[in-house]
Design a protein around this motif. Structure first.
Motif, mmCIF file in Angstrom:
data_model
loop_
_atom_site.group_PDB
_atom_site.id
_atom_site.type_symbol
_atom_site.label_atom_id
_atom_site.label_comp_id
_atom_site.label_asym_id
_atom_site.label_seq_id
_atom_site.Cartn_x
_atom_site.Cartn_y
_atom_site.Cartn_z
ATOM 1 N N PHE A 169 4.961 3.290 -0.682
ATOM 2 C CA PHE A 169 4.415 2.391 0.297
ATOM 3 C C PHE A 169 5.550 1.327 0.247
ATOM 4 O O PHE A 169 6.650 1.583 0.081
ATOM 5 N N THR A 170 4.993 0.120 0.151
ATOM 6 C CA THR A 170 5.627 -1.078 0.228
ATOM 7 C C THR A 170 6.560 -1.670 -1.379
ATOM 8 O O THR A 170 7.100 -2.416 -1.478
ATOM 9 N N THR A 171 5.975 -0.576 -2.413
ATOM 10 C CA THR A 171 6.545 -1.194 -3.289
ATOM 11 C C THR A 171 7.932 -0.541 -3.632
ATOM 12 O O THR A 171 8.290 0.304 -3.955
ATOM 13 N N ARG A 183 0.853 -8.913 2.909
ATOM 14 C CA ARG A 183 2.129 -9.430 3.339
ATOM 15 C C ARG A 183 3.282 -8.661 2.641
ATOM 16 O O ARG A 183 3.151 -8.491 1.394
ATOM 17 N N PHE A 184 4.478 -8.304 3.379
ATOM 18 C CA PHE A 184 5.336 -7.516 2.792
ATOM 19 C C PHE A 184 6.437 -8.353 2.106
ATOM 20 O O PHE A 184 7.137 -7.999 1.528
ATOM 21 N N GLY A 226 9.146 -6.549 -7.825
ATOM 22 C CA GLY A 226 9.481 -5.887 -6.901
ATOM 23 C C GLY A 226 8.707 -6.086 -5.471
ATOM 24 O O GLY A 226 8.680 -5.276 -4.796
ATOM 25 N N ASN A 227 8.080 -7.250 -5.427
ATOM 26 C CA ASN A 227 7.881 -7.862 -4.049
ATOM 27 C C ASN A 227 6.566 -7.143 -3.543
ATOM 28 O O ASN A 227 6.644 -6.644 -2.585
ATOM 29 N N MET A 228 5.811 -6.534 -4.626
ATOM 30 C CA MET A 228 4.547 -5.770 -4.270
ATOM 31 C C MET A 228 3.791 -6.331 -3.076
ATOM 32 O O MET A 228 3.628 -7.606 -3.247
#
Lengths: 1041, 476
Positions: free
Chosen positions: A507-509, B284-285, B292-294
């Motif tokens: 996903f976004t990780t 939020r992305f 890692g901006n998880m």
């Protein structure tokens, strides 16, 4: 001094024509052999032969269906021979369990296909070749992966918790392919990429039956009704597929060489939006979501929430220059090669069949491939008059590499990533590397990583090695009484090596740490069978064939796996580069003992009777129910043999058959009846603390599923065998179904496996073969196969009980297994007036949102409004093959199809969701835009908000999976005998072939049969994407020496 | 000759039976376990592990998201999640099903272990200690269930075959019966654990038993008994408030002085982490608060309402709630999110390593204050209330009457325990749920209401499907 020459030195070439006495027609394929030697030839298409023999030699002329003749060679150079039909022998031999039977004596329902007839070029495994060829057998090509398999279902699905696979018997050796959920890719795609998850991924991607080289197959016999399968007792309920491989012939020699080269491309690509349509769509979806949240469509990005922003260039779609076709990027045109050589030889006492082959299939998705080596030697030897021994030995080694093609792109499904990615994103950046911009992720462009990076970063390497050796000794005790004893062993190993680099997103990780896993399995299975057969004809009219036997079989499966994480770099993809912190080792075994007996009786070849009984004991079942008995009884009436039928010329054969019997299904886990404990981890002082808890309830009453089947059959052939029809009507009642009966949570167990349900399958099968035109130079024949089956659940664990097979399917009484149970989307609200007063799924439902059926009429749409909207089983399947032969040229066209099945396009919840995030199937272009532009009334408006269940599960994603497929086109040219012999060959044929030319279907995915569940048949019909089917163009030649 | 033949047959037959008797050597089966102290302890760990599963977020949906403490920020939540946000829970709610399931699984494992302990020959002090711990856990889970669902099936025996399960009476007994079992379990546990005081705080202890017993009495409005047992905990002297509130909720919050019962988690991608980082933070992305901006998932995010209910200068606020989030580009975006138990050191979803504190000393003090107030001793109650306020450097409160004190302690509990799963139970216990929630919805212009029947959760439809005799709560 004695000079002894056994042969005179002068040899003459003798030639001539062999014809049949009845028709006067030339006979091709007749053996003409110099007696006592291996010097022989075969007549060509025109019945002509040519052979060099010394004068005074004797020619032995023989052919199946004709009486053998011997002709002394004198001074003549041309000898024409006339053969007489041997009516007795015209009868085909059919392989039944533990023996063979003449087709005319058969009382059960057995379908036979010859190896040559089904052989498809450029195809790795035989099961993929059977589609549309066998009545009553539904073959589904659920995945197009190189070296993958097909699902074979005989007479419908009948088990929910147990497996549905038929029993495969290879040269007498029953194989348990370990089906069920073993290739169910749903269980991995999406869940666990930790090192423990990687170590536990044990699905099959390579077909476990790949060790059977299709080129070695002589015939495939499918046993369908209880009379035929009861002899296999507790394993026969799902049908039995008996594979007989080629064996040598006495007094004959032949070397065959097959070479083919093919080119594959994806048969059907999904039509997606282009950059302009996507940009408009994205703007639509974001604007609508922002308006829903209270804003205005004209609001600029800086006042909007992050998820509703639209890139300025998307406001002007025409200005976007980049239009990437991501399917083009990950697909490729791939070659496939097949090389087979076989030698078939024998003398009076021994015959050999030796073969070797190499198959290499590159995949139509980049980085994927499958290669396989096969070897076989089948030897039969007559040691003495009474003693025969034989062996069938085969070995194969296959290996392949597979991409991750199932599930959501957030878990690394590169196929979904390519479909979902915005076409506005370029493939490469200015340095030539794979393009990636985090802004594309943040702005929600259906993008998490570059699909090429995902392809490269994930590797799934598989190896499979199998050795099967079955050896028998047969002793003829007295006239008609034979003792046969066999000992066989199957040894197989399987390796799975998985690697997932930090380039593959979770996903976004970003930079989800790399993990790797390796699983190695080893299986040893041995079998001992002992049978005593008695064959006798009494008083000319009474023919008796009796059998008594005892078998034992044991299987031991050893699996070891390990997983690692903490890789400092992504360069080395082996566990050695990381820290191994997970793994397991287990040994699982089963054992089986059986007694069996069969009697076949025929009176004057007219009245036929068969009775069988088998008693099986298995280690899989509870202490109190370990042994089961499976009897069967069948009768047949050869009406055409009656005297009163003599005058009826146009009817050649007419037979009526009826049978009833019991067979069983034992495909459950090896230790399901034992109360086991499982580890569950907790945390101690900064480290794992393992605990043990009861995980299964013991059940001493656990036993087989029992299938009671009635079959009525009709075999008729008319007009000199120009029309042959086989029809079967059957009803199968399966009781004692193994069900995971759900237990109340207060019991501490989710469920326990018990024998408690009933399921019925009934249907009709037709096989029709016709010779439409038969003339001197031209022949046209057809083969039609039709099967229709109805599946209905009669009883479950509780009154009105219901089993959830998956999030989208249930099984309940009165409906087929795994029926789709979804909210029924009946359209789209076209304008505000329609919304007024309608039952709504959300108080703020607006025009453009989906309209659902209020099944319980309570004025609200929620999960209680789900209903059965279809099922994944076809109403009927069919196959239609036509073969046209003109002189030496032959063209064959095969079509097949399925009607009535539905399939849930799970992938649609991502690429047809109209959210304004991922790229979409072009269908989404016909969405509702405004009351004036309502679209097709099926696709709701684009909006990045699921309040109206726009992208949740519903019948919106359920599609009709009916199809008609042009399965094969084949053009073959056989070099005339004269030319061939000039090249010192017995025969040479060249062919051109297309497989999967086109599939006509309304299904929006890659293939209507695509199913992520593999051979977990109970979850069939859910398409979360799998490897697409290829279309293959092949050229090849066969040489015979 | 006949003898030899029959011997041969017997030999073959017995060999046959042996041949078919295949055991799984790689698994532990119930026949060869539960022998020694180590076995029992391992089984006991299993029950704790089941408790850990319950707390790894699911329970918080029922106890926080259902209240004015939390809301969903994600645009596409599941219908089950939405049902709590909108006070409209249905019987097919998957989260309700999950809580029921996991809790009863824990109870049944506890029953199994208890019976085996009683049947075994395990000696002291292990036998008493383990039994005490098991009884605590059983009571803990029954207490959650009875407060959430009301009448419940009572199961106090283990099962050895499917027939035993099917013939057991699983009909719903009255809540009163359940409470009697809970109180009996806790009282017995109190005695059994009397001499055990060196266990980790993730295990049961006398203090934990008494705290839970106090909470039970308080819930049943038996204020005298509640006050008595809670005072014993205070007098034990083994617990004290953490001077720095934040230490309770960040990395390293193990075995703290204030902790009475904690649920441990561990990061390192071993499957033992928690998902608090995910549910409390925004979806939020572009956040830069995690490695890692998880991304967060925005499921149980503190509301503006609770953010505004802190008094000025309350130190607890900065440890519980943040008003704006740091973005990748260095700017801040206005976006409320929760801080408690959020592990900022790991960028892997579901791998948070911060322990969850289920029972702590501040709870004892506030419960004692509440009980005293109900008994009429408002002034004495104020002492204990102010002890908690002191820690947050807030002004002492004085000179209020019983009714005012109720409001004060309600709000104090709210800000003290935000995100810790107390709010729903507190509102139900004080009979204030409907008033508070309906006012909250009205304030925000939302047309949701908390109806009378919604003070209890619905029995999961799956359970009713399995046992149609199980009666559903009225209104569902």
């Amino acid at each position: 001094m004695q000079i002894g020459f056994s042969q005179s030195l002068s040899e003459d070439a003798i030639s001539g024509i062999v014809t049949s006495i009845e028709e006067g027609e030339p006979l091709p394929g007749v053996n003409v052999v110099e007696k006592g030697t291996t010097n022989g030839t075969i007549t060509d298409v025109e019945g002509q032969y040519s052979i060099k023999v010394p004068s005074g030699a004797i020619l032995v002329v023989s052919s199946i269906g004709y009486l053998t003749r011997e002709v002394q060679v004198g001074n003549q150079t041309t000898i024409d021979i006339v053969l007489q039909e041997d009516v007795q022998q015209l009868d085909e031999l059919v392989v039944v369990g533990y023996g063979t039977q003449k087709k005319s004596d058969l009382t059960g329902s057995i379908a036979r296909v010859s190896g040559e007839d089904v052989l498809l070029p450029s195809t790795a495994n035989f099961d993929q070749m059977l589609q549309g060829k066998v009545p009553g057998v539904q073959v589904s090509l659920t995945s197009g992966a190189p070296g993958g398999g097909a699902n074979i279902l005989v007479r419908g699905v009948s088990s929910i918790t147990g497996g549905n696979q038929p029993l495969y018997v290879i040269d007498g050796y029953p194989i348990d392919p370990g089906g069920g959920s073993n290739s169910d890719l749903l269980s991995f795609g999406g869940s666990n990429y930790s090192s423990a998850g990687m170590a536990n991924n044990t699905q099959n991607r390579i077909n476990p039956l790949t060790f059977i080289n299709p080129a070695d197959i002589e015939s495939i016999d499918v046993l369908k009704d209880a009379s035929a399968t009861a002899i296999y007792g507790s394993r026969g309920a799902n049908g039995v597929v008996i594979i007989t491989t080629k064996r040598g012939s006495y007094n004959q020699s032949q070397i065959k060489l097959d070479v083919s080269y093919g080119v594959q491309e994806v048969a059907n690509r999904i039509d997606l939006m282009n950059a302009q349509q996507y940009a408009e769509f994205l703007a639509d979806g974001r604007d609508n979501a922002w308006v829903y949240a209270g804003g205005a469509a004209s609001d600029p990005n800086d006042v909007r929430t992050a998820s509703t922003r639209v890139r300025p260039e998307f406001r002007n779609p025409g200005s976007i220059a980049q239009n990437t076709d991501w399917q083009d990027v990950i697909f490729q045109v791939a070659p496939v090669q097949n090389y087979q050589i076989s030698a078939n030889t024998g003398n009076d006492k021994m015959k050999f069949y030796l073969s070797g082959g190499y198959f290499n299939q590159q995949g139509v998705i980049r980085t994927s491939e499958f290669q396989r080596f096969n070897l076989r030697s089948n030897i039969d030897a007559q040691l003495t008059d009474k003693l025969t021994i034989g062996t069938s030995l085969t070995g194969s080694h296959g290996f392949g590499r597979y991409p991750n093609t199932e599930g959501h792109y957030g878990t690394g499904n590169v196929l979904m990533a390519a479909l979902a990615a915005s076409p506005t994103i370029p493939i490469y950046d200015e340095n030539g590397g794979y393009f990636f911009d985090q802004a594309d992720v943040i702005d929600g462009l259906g993008w998490l990583a570059n699909p090429l990076a995902m392809l490269e970063g994930y590797s799934d390497d598989r190896k499979i090695t199998d050795i099967l050796s079955n050896n028998f000794i047969e002793y003829s005790i007295t006239d008609g009484l034979t003792l046969k004893s066999s000992l066989g062993i199957q040894y197989g190993t399987n390796v799975i090596k998985l690697w997932r680099s930090s380039d593959v997103p979770f996903f976004t990780t970003l930079n989800y740490p790399a993990t790797a896993g390796v699983t190695k399995t080893e299986r040893i299975n041995w079998l001992n069978e002992n049978t005593l057969t008695y064959r006798k004809v009494f008083g000319e009219k009474h023919s008796l064939d009796a059998l008594v036997g005892f078998t034992s079989q044991k299987d031991s499966y050893d699996r070891m796996s390990a997983g690692a994480s903490d890789f400092p770099t992504d360069y080395v993809t082996y566990l050695s580069a990381g820290i191994v912190n997970s793994g397991t080792h287990l040994v699982s075994e089963w054992a089986m003992l059986s007694l069996m007996s069969r009697i076949n009786y025929a009176y004057d070849s007219k009245y036929l009777l068969t009775a069988t009984i088998r008693r099986d004991g298995s280690s899989r079942f509870g202490r109190n129910r370990q042994w089961g008995t499976f009897p069967s009884f069948s009768v047949g009436y050869n009406v055409s043999e009656e005297a009163f039928m003599d005058g009826v010329d146009f009817i050649n054969t007419l037979k009526l058959r009826a049978s009833y019997g019991l067979s069983g299904n034992n495909q459950i886990g090896n230790f399901t009846h034992i109360g086991l404990l499982s580890t569950i981890n907790y945390v101690g002082n900064n480290s794992l603390l393992p605990g043990l808890v009861p995980s299964s309830l013991s059940n001493d009453e656990l036993t087989w599923e029992i299938s009671r089947q009635v079959n009525l059959g009709l075999d008729v052939s008319l007009f000199n065998e120009r029309l042959s029809l086989t029809a079967d009507f059957y009803r199968d009642l399966k009781t004692d179904l193994l069900l995971a009966v759900e237990l109340p949570a207060a019991s501490g167990f989710n469920s326990s496996t018990q024998n408690i349900g009933d399921i019925e399958n009934k249907g009709v099968e037709l096989g029709l073969q016709t010779v439409n035109v038969r003339s001197n130079q031209f022949e046209w024949n057809s083969n039609i196969v039709f099967s229709a089956n109805r599946n209905k659940v009669l009883k479950l664990a509780a009154e009105g009980g219901r089993i959830s097979n998956s999030s989208f399917q249930i099984t309940q009484v009165g409906d087929p297994i795994s029926s789709f149970y979804l909210l029924n989307a009946v359209g789209v609200f076209e304008n505000a007036d329609e919304v007024e007063g309608a039952a709504l799924q959300h108080p703020n439902t607006q025009a453009g949102d989906l309209k659902f059926e209020d099944v319980n009429e309570d004025g609200a749409i929620n999960a209680t409004d789900r209903k059965i909207v279809g099922n994944p089983w076809p109403d009927y399947t069919w196959g239609f093959t036509n073969r046209f032969t003109y002189k030496n040229l032959s063209l064959s066209v095969s079509l097949n199809g399925s009607q009535g099945a539905s399939s849930y396009f799970r992938a649609g919840q991502t690429i047809l969701n109209a959210a304004g995030v991922q790229n979409q199937v072009i269908l989404a272009d016909r969405r509702w835009r405004s009351p004036d532009s309502p679209g097709d009334g099926l696709v709701p408006r684009a909006i990045r908000n699921n309040y109206a269940n726009g992208f949740g599960p519903s019948s919106r994603f359920l599609f009709d999976a009916s199809f008609t497929r042009i399965r094969e086109l084949n053009l073959t040219y056989r070099l005339p005998e004269t030319l061939a012999s000039r090249l010192s060959m017995q025969g040479l044929t060249v062919f051109a072939n297309v497989i999967n030319l086109h599939t006509f279907s309304d299904y929006p995915g890659f293939d209507p049969e695509s199913s992520t569940a593999g051979d977990n048949v109970v979850n069939t019909g859910i398409d979360y994407l799998t490897y697409p089917l290829p279309r293959t163009y092949t050229f090849g030649l066969n040489l015979t020496f | 000759m006949k003898i030899y033949l029959s011997l041969a047959v017997l030999l073959v037959l017995s060999a046959c039976d042996d041949f078919l008797n295949v055991q799984p050597e790689f698994r532990v089966s119930e026949d060869n376990f539960y022998e020694n102290e180590n076995d029992f302890e391992t089984a006991l760990i299993g029950v704790y592990a089941t408790t850990q599963q319950l707390h790894n977020v699911t329970l918080l949906y029922l106890t926080e998201l259902s209240t004015d403490n939390a809301e969903i920020q994600w645009t596409s939540p599941t219908s089950s999640e939405m049902e709590f946000d909108e006070s409209n829970v249905t019987s097919i709610n998957t989260l309700v099903n999950s809580v029921w399931n996991v809790s009863y699984t824990a109870i049944s494992r506890a029953n199994n272990l208890l019976t085996r302990l009683e049947d075994s020959s395990l000696g002291e002090p292990a036998n008493s200690q383990f039994r005490g711990e098991v009884l605590f856990l059983r009571a803990y889970h029954y207490f959650n269930l009875v407060r959430l669902f009301g009448d419940l099936p009572v199961v106090t025996d283990p099962f050895r075959s499917p027939d035993e399960v099917l013939s057991y009476d699983m009909s719903r007994q009255s809540a009163e019966t359940i409470y009697q079992i809970i109180i009996s379990d806790l009282t017995t546990a109190e005695d059994l654990l009397a001499n055990t005081d060196d266990l980790s705080k993730s295990r049961a202890s006398v203090g934990a038993v008494k705290t839970l017993l106090g909470k039970v009495h308080l819930t049943r409005q038996n204020h005298a008994e509640a006050a008595e047992v809670l005072k014993e905990v205070i007098d034990q002297g083994t617990y004290a408030l953490q001077p720095d509130y934040q230490t309770l909720f960040t990395n390293g919050n193990t075995e703290l002085l204030e902790t009475i019962f904690e649920i441990k988690y561990l990061s390192g991608n071993l499957g033992e982490g928690n998902s608090f980082s995910s549910v409390f933070t925004p979806p939020r992305f572009d956040m830069a608060i995690f490695p890692g901006n998880m991304q967060g998932s925005g499921r149980i995010v503190p509301t503006a309402d609770v953010a505004e209910s802190y008094e000025a200068g309350d130190l607890r606020r900065s440890a519980s709630i943040e008003d704006s989030v740091l973005l990748v580009d260095g700017t801040f975006a206005e976006n409320i999110y929760g801080l408690k138990f959020v592990d900022f050191t790991t960028g892997l979803v579901g791998d948070g390593g911060i322990n969850f504190i289920a029972l702590r000393y501040a709870d004892v003090l506030l419960m004692y204050a509440e009980a005293l107030n109900e008994l009429g001793s408002t002034n004495e109650a104020l002492t204990y209330l102010n002890e908690v306020r002191d820690r947050s450097e807030l002004e002492q409160i004085a000179g209020v009457n019983q009714e005012e004190f109720r409001r004060i302690v309600e709000n104090e509990r709210r800000v003290e325990f935000v995100s810790e799963g107390h709010r729903w139970f507190d509102l139900i216990r004080t009979g204030r749920a409907q008033t508070v929630m309906n006012a909250y919805f009205a304030d925000r212009g939302l047309n949701f209401t908390l109806e009378d029947h919604e003070l209890l959760m619905p029995i999961p439809q799956d359970e009713i499907d399995i046992d149609p005799n199980l009666a559903q709560n009225i209104g569902y």
